[in-house]
Design a protein around this motif. Structure first.
Motif, PDB file in Angstrom:
ATOM      1  N   SER A 156      62.512 -31.515  91.188  1.00 20.11           N
ATOM      2  CA  SER A 156      62.316 -30.280  90.677  1.00 20.11           C
ATOM      3  C   SER A 156      63.414 -29.572  90.130  1.00 20.11           C
ATOM      4  N   GLY A 157      63.428 -28.657  89.264  1.00 18.25           N
ATOM      5  CA  GLY A 157      64.455 -28.028  88.582  1.00 18.25           C
ATOM      6  C   GLY A 157      64.967 -28.620  87.325  1.00 18.25           C
ATOM      7  N   PRO A 158      65.973 -28.342  86.816  1.00 20.44           N
ATOM      8  CA  PRO A 158      66.446 -28.681  85.474  1.00 20.44           C
ATOM      9  C   PRO A 158      66.718 -30.328  85.553  1.00 20.44           C
ATOM     10  N   ALA A 159      67.266 -30.730  86.756  1.00 18.96           N
ATOM     11  CA  ALA A 159      67.745 -32.132  86.738  1.00 18.96           C
ATOM     12  C   ALA A 159      66.600 -32.973  86.991  1.00 18.96           C
ATOM     13  N   ALA A 160      65.502 -32.602  87.117  1.00 19.63           N
ATOM     14  CA  ALA A 160      64.353 -33.453  87.839  1.00 19.63           C
ATOM     15  C   ALA A 160      64.022 -34.713  87.057  1.00 19.63           C
ATOM     16  N   ALA A 161      64.213 -34.724  85.904  1.00 15.14           N
ATOM     17  CA  ALA A 161      63.948 -36.169  84.943  1.00 15.14           C
ATOM     18  C   ALA A 161      64.812 -37.075  85.346  1.00 15.14           C
ATOM     19  N   GLN A 162      66.073 -36.747  85.850  1.00 12.24           N
ATOM     20  CA  GLN A 162      67.018 -37.974  86.140  1.00 12.24           C
ATOM     21  C   GLN A 162      67.089 -38.010  87.871  1.00 12.24           C
ATOM     22  N   GLN A 163      66.102 -37.539  88.477  1.00  7.59           N
ATOM     23  CA  GLN A 163      65.846 -37.802  90.006  1.00  7.59           C
ATOM     24  C   GLN A 163      64.799 -38.687  90.279  1.00  7.59           C
ATOM     25  N   PRO A 164      65.015 -39.924  91.114  1.00  9.82           N
ATOM     26  CA  PRO A 164      63.960 -40.654  91.279  1.00  9.82           C
ATOM     27  C   PRO A 164      62.904 -40.001  92.129  1.00  9.82           C
ATOM     28  N   GLY A 165      61.485 -40.456  92.046  1.00  4.08           N
ATOM     29  CA  GLY A 165      60.612 -40.071  92.758  1.00  4.08           C
ATOM     30  C   GLY A 165      59.486 -40.639  92.483  1.00  4.08           C
ATOM     31  N   PRO A 166      58.368 -40.617  92.904  1.00  7.28           N
ATOM     32  CA  PRO A 166      57.001 -41.047  92.703  1.00  7.28           C
ATOM     33  C   PRO A 166      56.388 -40.861  91.512  1.00  7.28           C
ATOM     34  N   GLY A 167      56.812 -40.299  90.484  1.00  8.08           N
ATOM     35  CA  GLY A 167      56.292 -40.100  89.111  1.00  8.08           C
ATOM     36  C   GLY A 167      55.633 -38.719  88.912  1.00  8.08           C
ATOM     37  N   LEU A 168      55.798 -38.062  89.883  1.00  6.13           N
ATOM     38  CA  LEU A 168      55.039 -36.610  89.843  1.00  6.13           C
ATOM     39  C   LEU A 168      56.262 -35.655  89.332  1.00  6.13           C
ATOM     40  N   SER A 169      56.383 -35.323  88.137  1.00  3.42           N
ATOM     41  CA  SER A 169      57.507 -34.085  87.744  1.00  3.42           C
ATOM     42  C   SER A 169      57.044 -33.854  86.505  1.00  3.42           C
ATOM     43  N   PHE A 170      57.109 -32.578  86.178  1.00  6.28           N
ATOM     44  CA  PHE A 170      56.588 -31.966  84.781  1.00  6.28           C
ATOM     45  C   PHE A 170      57.883 -31.288  84.175  1.00  6.28           C
ATOM     46  N   ALA A 171      58.965 -31.275  84.869  1.00  8.68           N
ATOM     47  CA  ALA A 171      59.960 -30.447  84.350  1.00  8.68           C
ATOM     48  C   ALA A 171      60.496 -30.816  82.890  1.00  8.68           C
ATOM     49  N   GLU A 172      60.362 -32.318  82.580  1.00 11.07           N
ATOM     50  CA  GLU A 172      60.820 -32.722  81.420  1.00 11.07           C
ATOM     51  C   GLU A 172      60.014 -32.013  80.241  1.00 11.07           C
ATOM     52  N   LYS A 173      58.732 -31.619  80.438  1.00 12.71           N
ATOM     53  CA  LYS A 173      57.976 -31.036  79.278  1.00 12.71           C
ATOM     54  C   LYS A 173      58.569 -29.727  79.049  1.00 12.71           C
ATOM     55  N   GLY A 174      59.572 -29.160  79.713  1.00 10.75           N
ATOM     56  CA  GLY A 174      59.925 -27.698  79.257  1.00 10.75           C
ATOM     57  C   GLY A 174      59.184 -26.610  80.135  1.00 10.75           C
ATOM     58  N   THR A 175      59.836 -25.663  79.985  1.00  8.90           N
ATOM     59  CA  THR A 175      58.990 -24.193  80.824  1.00  8.90           C
ATOM     60  C   THR A 175      58.433 -23.324  79.766  1.00  8.90           C
ATOM     61  N   ILE A 176      57.104 -22.938  80.340  1.00  9.35           N
ATOM     62  CA  ILE A 176      56.639 -21.960  79.553  1.00  9.35           C
ATOM     63  C   ILE A 176      56.734 -20.538  80.283  1.00  9.35           C
ATOM     64  N   THR A 177      57.530 -19.687  79.490  1.00  5.69           N
ATOM     65  CA  THR A 177      57.880 -18.211  80.241  1.00  5.69           C
ATOM     66  C   THR A 177      57.003 -17.338  79.828  1.00  5.69           C
ATOM     67  N   LEU A 178      56.286 -16.822  80.670  1.00  7.56           N
ATOM     68  CA  LEU A 178      55.381 -15.838  80.717  1.00  7.56           C
ATOM     69  C   LEU A 178      55.824 -14.304  81.010  1.00  7.56           C
ATOM     70  N   ASP A 179      55.504 -13.471  79.986  1.00  2.00           N
ATOM     71  CA  ASP A 179      55.781 -11.968  80.218  1.00  2.00           C
ATOM     72  C   ASP A 179      55.119 -11.248  81.170  1.00  2.00           C
ATOM     73  N   VAL A 180      55.416 -11.763  82.554  1.00  2.00           N
ATOM     74  CA  VAL A 180      54.995 -11.074  83.506  1.00  2.00           C
ATOM     75  C   VAL A 180      55.989 -11.143  84.861  1.00  2.00           C
ATOM     76  N   ALA A 201      46.963 -35.281  87.223  1.00  4.58           N
ATOM     77  CA  ALA A 201      47.940 -34.197  86.858  1.00  4.58           C
ATOM     78  C   ALA A 201      48.631 -34.375  85.564  1.00  4.58           C
ATOM     79  N   THR A 202      48.584 -35.561  84.900  1.00  9.42           N
ATOM     80  CA  THR A 202      48.971 -35.679  83.736  1.00  9.42           C
ATOM     81  C   THR A 202      47.953 -34.940  82.644  1.00  9.42           C
ATOM     82  N   ASP A 203      46.832 -35.499  82.779  1.00  7.66           N
ATOM     83  CA  ASP A 203      45.848 -34.656  82.153  1.00  7.66           C
ATOM     84  C   ASP A 203      45.858 -33.145  82.012  1.00  7.66           C
ATOM     85  N   LEU A 204      45.851 -32.762  83.383  1.00 11.56           N
ATOM     86  CA  LEU A 204      45.804 -31.463  83.489  1.00 11.56           C
ATOM     87  C   LEU A 204      47.222 -30.563  82.815  1.00 11.56           C
ATOM     88  N   ASP A 205      48.342 -31.314  82.858  1.00  7.10           N
ATOM     89  CA  ASP A 205      49.572 -30.713  82.275  1.00  7.10           C
ATOM     90  C   ASP A 205      49.259 -30.533  80.794  1.00  7.10           C
TER      91      ASP A 205
END
Length: 201
Positions: free
Chosen positions: A25-49, A180-184
């Motif tokens: 999780s967080g900005p460095a997520a793409a460089q950390q090991p894990g079971p392949g469940l991360s979306f951080a590398e796709k970038g953040t969508i910032t909502l005006d809320v 999860a990949t399809d949902l993303d």
């Protein structure tokens, strides 16, 4: 032949804690090991809320044929991770709600080869069907805007009659990961198309 079903009641609490602890999780997520469940590398969508809330309206039946409550990482878990990695509140007012409508995985027993031929045939014994349905609802009364982006995805997989517990767990994780990949991909497109006035570029 005795059916080997998805039964490991002691695993959800222990494995979920271990796996989620390993989830990046967080900005460095793409460089950390894990079971392949991360979306951080796709970038953040910032909502005006001012806030983003996850609301899980799916209530697991906790009995057959549903098995999502037995999985080490559930479909609902992946939605929460997606929100954590992909959405950010960047406004001073308004609210976004991510509503989980469906997060199920259903097990179905498949027919097997009978008779002498069955002795020499390795059949697929169970089929697992997973579904995820999610709404992203944005309400910005001060700006006079409200909108919604809705997505539903489904995936399925089968396992062989001689599958090991470890192989079955991997099949389940792969199923959830694929959903999860399809949902993303689909939520990204739906939010940009339907909630564009609420996106901070």
């Amino acid at each position: 032949m005795m059916r080997q079903s998805l039964r490991f009641p002691f695993l959800p609490t222990l494995l979920l804690a271990v796996l989620l602890a390993a989830l990046p999780s967080g900005p460095a997520a793409a460089q950390q090991p894990g079971p392949g469940l991360s979306f951080a590398e796709k970038g953040t969508i910032t909502l005006d809320v001012a806030e983003i809330e996850v609301v899980n309206e799916y209530v697991p039946p906790l009995k057959e044929p549903n098995v999502e409550h037995l999985l080490p990482v559930t479909p609902s878990d992946t939605v929460r991770l997606w929100v954590q990695d992909r959405l950010k509140a960047g406004g001073n007012s308004g609210r976004a709600r991510v509503v989980i409508r469906d997060a199920s995985v259903v097990e179905a027993e498949l027919e097997r080869t009978t008779g002498i031929r069955g002795w020499f045939t390795k059949d697929q014994s169970e089929r697992y069907e997973g579904k995820l349905a999610v709404d992203v609802l944005v309400d910005r009364p001060a700006q006079g805007f409200s909108g919604a982006a809705s997505v539903a995805v489904a995936r399925s997989t089968t396992v062989a009659e001689d599958v090991s517990l470890a192989e079955r767990e991997k099949a389940m994780l792969d199923l959830v990961r694929a959903m999860a990949t399809d949902l993303d991909a689909q939520l990204d497109a739906a939010i940009r198309a339907n909630l564009f006035p609420a996106i901070i570029l």
